[in-house]
Design a protein around this motif. Structure first.
Motif, PDB file in Angstrom:
ATOM      1  N   ASP A  37       0.815  -1.218   0.000  1.00  0.00           N
ATOM      2  CA  ASP A  37       0.000   0.000   0.000  1.00  0.00           C
ATOM      3  C   ASP A  37       0.848   1.267   0.000  1.00  0.00           C
ATOM      4  OD1 ASP A  37      -2.092  -1.792   0.230  1.00  0.00           O
ATOM      5  OD2 ASP A  37      -2.290  -1.524   2.393  1.00  0.00           O
ATOM      6  N   ASP A  38       2.153   1.111   0.155  1.00  0.00           N
ATOM      7  CA  ASP A  38       3.062   2.249   0.214  1.00  0.00           C
ATOM      8  C   ASP A  38       3.413   2.675  -1.211  1.00  0.00           C
ATOM      9  OD1 ASP A  38       5.240   4.001   0.463  1.00  0.00           O
ATOM     10  OD2 ASP A  38       6.045   2.932   2.210  1.00  0.00           O
ATOM     11  N   ALA A  39       2.660   3.640  -1.742  1.00  0.00           N
ATOM     12  CA  ALA A  39       2.838   4.067  -3.134  1.00  0.00           C
ATOM     13  C   ALA A  39       4.230   4.624  -3.386  1.00  0.00           C
ATOM     14  CB  ALA A  39       1.776   5.104  -3.501  1.00  0.00           C
ATOM     15  N   GLU A  40       4.801   5.299  -2.405  1.00  0.00           N
ATOM     16  CA  GLU A  40       6.150   5.856  -2.588  1.00  0.00           C
ATOM     17  C   GLU A  40       7.176   4.737  -2.745  1.00  0.00           C
ATOM     18  OE1 GLU A  40       9.445   8.692  -0.362  1.00  0.00           O
ATOM     19  OE2 GLU A  40       7.434   8.534   0.487  1.00  0.00           O
ATOM     20  N   LEU A  41       7.101   3.727  -1.889  1.00  0.00           N
ATOM     21  CA  LEU A  41       8.034   2.600  -1.958  1.00  0.00           C
ATOM     22  C   LEU A  41       7.891   1.843  -3.272  1.00  0.00           C
ATOM     23  CD1 LEU A  41      10.126   0.652  -0.741  1.00  0.00           C
ATOM     24  CD2 LEU A  41       8.207  -0.548   0.340  1.00  0.00           C
ATOM     25  N   THR A  42       6.659   1.488  -3.637  1.00  0.00           N
ATOM     26  CA  THR A  42       6.476   0.733  -4.875  1.00  0.00           C
ATOM     27  C   THR A  42       6.874   1.563  -6.087  1.00  0.00           C
ATOM     28  OG1 THR A  42       4.118   1.300  -4.908  1.00  0.00           O
ATOM     29  CG2 THR A  42       4.714  -0.833  -3.949  1.00  0.00           C
ATOM     30  N   GLY A  43       6.616   2.859  -6.049  1.00  0.00           N
ATOM     31  CA  GLY A  43       7.052   3.733  -7.140  1.00  0.00           C
ATOM     32  C   GLY A  43       8.563   3.768  -7.266  1.00  0.00           C
ATOM     33  N   GLN A  44       9.246   3.813  -6.134  1.00  0.00           N
ATOM     34  CA  GLN A  44      10.705   3.810  -6.158  1.00  0.00           C
ATOM     35  C   GLN A  44      11.250   2.508  -6.730  1.00  0.00           C
ATOM     36  OE1 GLN A  44      11.526   4.657  -2.038  1.00  0.00           O
ATOM     37  NE2 GLN A  44      11.686   6.861  -2.398  1.00  0.00           N
ATOM     38  N   LEU A  45      10.618   1.394  -6.386  1.00  0.00           N
ATOM     39  CA  LEU A  45      11.066   0.106  -6.917  1.00  0.00           C
ATOM     40  C   LEU A  45      10.849   0.021  -8.429  1.00  0.00           C
ATOM     41  CD1 LEU A  45       9.884  -2.266  -4.071  1.00  0.00           C
ATOM     42  CD2 LEU A  45      12.246  -1.711  -4.694  1.00  0.00           C
ATOM     43  N   VAL A  46       9.688   0.493  -8.894  1.00  0.00           N
ATOM     44  CA  VAL A  46       9.424   0.511 -10.339  1.00  0.00           C
ATOM     45  C   VAL A  46      10.440   1.406 -11.044  1.00  0.00           C
ATOM     46  CG1 VAL A  46       7.768   1.267 -12.104  1.00  0.00           C
ATOM     47  CG2 VAL A  46       6.989  -0.095 -10.149  1.00  0.00           C
ATOM     48  N   ASP A  47      10.731   2.555 -10.451  1.00  0.00           N
ATOM     49  CA  ASP A  47      11.717   3.465 -11.043  1.00  0.00           C
ATOM     50  C   ASP A  47      13.108   2.839 -11.057  1.00  0.00           C
ATOM     51  OD1 ASP A  47       9.721   5.319 -11.442  1.00  0.00           O
ATOM     52  OD2 ASP A  47      10.251   6.534  -9.679  1.00  0.00           O
ATOM     53  N   LEU A  48      13.470   2.120  -9.999  1.00  0.00           N
ATOM     54  CA  LEU A  48      14.772   1.461  -9.958  1.00  0.00           C
ATOM     55  C   LEU A  48      14.891   0.427 -11.065  1.00  0.00           C
ATOM     56  CD1 LEU A  48      17.522   0.913  -8.661  1.00  0.00           C
ATOM     57  CD2 LEU A  48      16.357  -0.636  -7.058  1.00  0.00           C
ATOM     58  N   VAL A  49      13.846  -0.370 -11.248  1.00  0.00           N
ATOM     59  CA  VAL A  49      13.866  -1.361 -12.331  1.00  0.00           C
ATOM     60  C   VAL A  49      14.026  -0.665 -13.679  1.00  0.00           C
ATOM     61  CG1 VAL A  49      12.476  -3.095 -13.557  1.00  0.00           C
ATOM     62  CG2 VAL A  49      12.590  -3.116 -11.053  1.00  0.00           C
ATOM     63  N   ALA A  50      13.337   0.441 -13.875  1.00  0.00           N
ATOM     64  CA  ALA A  50      13.442   1.190 -15.132  1.00  0.00           C
ATOM     65  C   ALA A  50      14.855   1.731 -15.340  1.00  0.00           C
ATOM     66  CB  ALA A  50      12.430   2.331 -15.156  1.00  0.00           C
ATOM     67  N   ARG A  51      15.489   2.173 -14.278  1.00  0.00           N
ATOM     68  CA  ARG A  51      16.872   2.663 -14.391  1.00  0.00           C
ATOM     69  C   ARG A  51      17.847   1.541 -14.721  1.00  0.00           C
ATOM     70  NH1 ARG A  51      18.075   6.762  -9.415  1.00  0.00           N
ATOM     71  NH2 ARG A  51      16.424   8.259  -9.839  1.00  0.00           N
ATOM     72  N   LEU A  52      17.613   0.379 -14.112  1.00  0.00           N
ATOM     73  CA  LEU A  52      18.515  -0.747 -14.327  1.00  0.00           C
ATOM     74  C   LEU A  52      18.311  -1.402 -15.689  1.00  0.00           C
ATOM     75  CD1 LEU A  52      18.344  -2.343 -10.778  1.00  0.00           C
ATOM     76  CD2 LEU A  52      20.274  -1.103 -11.781  1.00  0.00           C
ATOM     77  N   ASP A  53      17.104  -1.304 -16.236  1.00  0.00           N
ATOM     78  CA  ASP A  53      16.803  -1.899 -17.541  1.00  0.00           C
ATOM     79  C   ASP A  53      15.971  -0.908 -18.348  1.00  0.00           C
ATOM     80  OD1 ASP A  53      16.359  -3.517 -19.715  1.00  0.00           O
ATOM     81  OD2 ASP A  53      15.286  -5.076 -18.613  1.00  0.00           O
ATOM     82  N   PRO A  54      16.615   0.127 -18.903  1.00  0.00           N
ATOM     83  CA  PRO A  54      15.863   1.183 -19.591  1.00  0.00           C
ATOM     84  C   PRO A  54      15.121   0.700 -20.844  1.00  0.00           C
ATOM     85  CG  PRO A  54      18.237   1.541 -19.794  1.00  0.00           C
ATOM     86  CD  PRO A  54      18.045   0.368 -18.883  1.00  0.00           C
ATOM     87  N   ARG A  55      15.473  -0.457 -21.387  1.00  0.00           N
ATOM     88  CA  ARG A  55      14.775  -0.976 -22.571  1.00  0.00           C
ATOM     89  C   ARG A  55      13.428  -1.579 -22.220  1.00  0.00           C
ATOM     90  NH1 ARG A  55      18.287  -5.392 -23.867  1.00  0.00           N
ATOM     91  NH2 ARG A  55      18.830  -5.112 -21.724  1.00  0.00           N
ATOM     92  N   ARG A  56      13.251  -1.930 -20.977  1.00  0.00           N
ATOM     93  CA  ARG A  56      12.030  -2.592 -20.538  1.00  0.00           C
ATOM     94  C   ARG A  56      10.945  -1.571 -20.266  1.00  0.00           C
ATOM     95  NH1 ARG A  56      10.936  -7.553 -17.487  1.00  0.00           N
ATOM     96  NH2 ARG A  56       9.053  -7.172 -16.342  1.00  0.00           N
ATOM     97  N   GLN A  57       9.748  -1.882 -20.706  1.00  0.00           N
ATOM     98  CA  GLN A  57       8.597  -1.023 -20.429  1.00  0.00           C
ATOM     99  C   GLN A  57       8.184  -1.232 -18.980  1.00  0.00           C
ATOM    100  OE1 GLN A  57       7.157   1.193 -22.532  1.00  0.00           O
ATOM    101  NE2 GLN A  57       8.871   0.709 -23.869  1.00  0.00           N
ATOM    102  N   PRO A  58       7.955  -0.152 -18.235  1.00  0.00           N
ATOM    103  CA  PRO A  58       7.544  -0.324 -16.835  1.00  0.00           C
ATOM    104  C   PRO A  58       6.178  -0.993 -16.752  1.00  0.00           C
ATOM    105  CG  PRO A  58       7.495   2.001 -17.462  1.00  0.00           C
ATOM    106  CD  PRO A  58       8.035   1.232 -18.625  1.00  0.00           C
TER     107      PRO A  58
END
Length: 146
Positions: free
Chosen positions: A121-142
């Motif tokens: 339920d922590d939108a900030e935490l889950t958003g940060q994790l999604v952003d981290l994945v996007a940074r680590l794999d910029p070719r992947r669609q979030p």
């Protein structure tokens, strides 16, 4: 390990520890339901009702093809999943939830959500994790959880 990762290895250790702790909590719920974390991840991947090629499920869930086949075989035996030949590419097999699989997924998903209340339920935490994945794999669609 430092609580606040300051080096690449600290970050890797923190993420690994978080994944293991999360898997342990979810696994405790799933064990009572006769499922493994890996089988649960497969059910969740198939829950959109679109059917997915086995190769895609293998890649997206980070499961070796042989392991995925064994998991899907078990889910088929439990009448949670069924396989069909892909209508557009007859060389591929697509996996789908059965009606029973859909009901079980919904029921168990509710149990897992209760166990993880306050974390998912922590939108900030889950958003940060999604952003981290996007940074680590910029070719992947979030992909945001629905």
């Amino acid at each position: 390990m430092a609580d606040d990762p300051t080096t690449p290895v600290d970050l890797m250790r923190a993420l690994t520890r978080a994944e293991r702790l999360l898997a342990r909590r979810v696994g405790a719920v799933l064990t009572t339901e006769g499922l493994t974390v890996e089988a649960w991840r497969v059910l969740c991947r198939l829950a959109d009702g679109q059917g997915h090629p086995m190769s895609e499920v293998s890649t997206e869930e980070s499961l070796p093809p042989g392991t995925l086949t064994k998991i899907v075989d078990q889910l088929v035996d439990q009448n949670l999943v069924h396989r069909r030949i892909d209508p557009f590419d007859r060389r591929r097999i697509r996996a789908y939830l059965t009606p029973r699989g859909r009901r079980e997924h919904e029921r168990i998903d509710a149990l897992v959500r209760v166990e993880l209340a306050g974390i998912i339920d922590d939108a900030e935490l889950t958003g940060q994790l999604v952003d981290l994945v996007a940074r680590l794999d910029p070719r992947r669609q979030p992909v945001r959880a629905g």
